[in-house]
Design a protein around this motif. Structure first.
Motif, short mmCIF file in Angstrom:
data_model
loop_
_atom_site.label_atom_id
_atom_site.label_comp_id
_atom_site.label_asym_id
_atom_site.label_seq_id
_atom_site.Cartn_x
_atom_site.Cartn_y
_atom_site.Cartn_z
N ARG A 1 47.75 32.45 42.47
CA ARG A 1 48.31 33.79 42.28
C ARG A 1 49.82 33.76 42.17
NH1 ARG A 1 49.39 38.69 46.28
NH2 ARG A 1 50.81 37.10 47.00
N THR B 1 47.16 40.17 41.60
CA THR B 1 45.91 40.41 42.32
C THR B 1 45.19 41.63 41.77
OG1 THR B 1 46.82 39.41 44.32
CG2 THR B 1 44.92 40.87 44.61
N THR C 1 41.63 41.53 40.02
CA THR C 1 40.54 42.24 40.68
C THR C 1 39.87 43.21 39.70
OG1 THR C 1 41.62 42.06 42.82
CG2 THR C 1 39.94 43.76 42.61
N SER D 1 38.69 36.69 41.27
CA SER D 1 39.31 36.62 42.59
C SER D 1 39.89 35.24 42.81
CB SER D 1 38.30 36.96 43.69
OG SER D 1 37.32 35.95 43.74
N ASP E 1 39.89 32.28 45.07
CA ASP E 1 39.08 31.65 46.12
C ASP E 1 39.95 30.66 46.88
OD1 ASP E 1 37.14 30.65 47.74
OD2 ASP E 1 36.15 29.49 46.18
#
Length: 177
Positions: free
Chosen positions: A24, A39, A43, A48, A50
């Motif tokens: 990210r 994010t 989303t 996502s 992990d």
């Protein structure tokens, strides 16, 4: 960065980068947007981040470091024990020097008082340090055992599921008797 609209093209590139496995924060730096923006975009796209692999790697490293500390503590204790054992063994004292540069030695029944004191103090310090290492390592060991227990339970559950699938009769095939 904050409050700046993100184009559809940039959103697609961010999602593609996330799907490619980039972190990210790396994506945020690359596209010059906030981490929260990355994010939120991911989303919304059903992607996502992990962190389970990272978490397992950190736990594994913690376990490895705890093991290394314990090995060093064992060595320290072995050396300290060896020093103490040698105190009651015959002990050679010597002198080298003088104007003729001579060597003289004599074997005593055991180590002299000053040598004994230094050995006991050194062994005490080694014991104290090793004890502290062992006390600190207990938490890492408990965490390691807990992690291994969770992994073992997961493997067991997966194996039971596979066995159950293999044991279930397939439709259209006769049951074996």
């Amino acid at each position: 960065m904050p409050g700046r609209p993100v184009s559809d093209e940039t959103r697609e590139q961010i999602v593609a980068a996330a799907r490619a496995g980039k972190t990210r924060n790396a994506i945020a730096r690359e596209f010059e947007v906030a981490g929260g923006t990355v994010t939120r975009i991911c989303t919304d796209a059903g992607v996502s981040f992990d962190r389970s692999a990272t978490e397992l790697a950190v736990r594994a490293r913690t376990i490895d470091l705890a093991e290394e500390r314990l090995l060093v503590a064992q060595k320290m204790l072995a050396v300290a024990s060896d020093m103490l054992d040698q105190l009651d063994a015959p002990y050679e004292v010597f002198n080298f020097g003088g104007k003729d540069n001579t060597f003289t030695s004599e074997v005593l029944d055991s180590a002299p008082a000053e040598v004994r004191r230094n050995a006991v103090v050194t062994a005490g310090i080694a014991f104290d340090k090793a004890t502290r290492v062992i006390e600190k390592s207990d938490h890492g060991l408990e965490e390691a055992v807990g992690t291994l227990d969770v992994l073992a339970a997961g493997f067991k559950a997966a194996a039971e599921e596979i066995r159950a699938r293999e044991a279930a009769p397939v439709e259209g095939e006769p049951d074996e008797a």
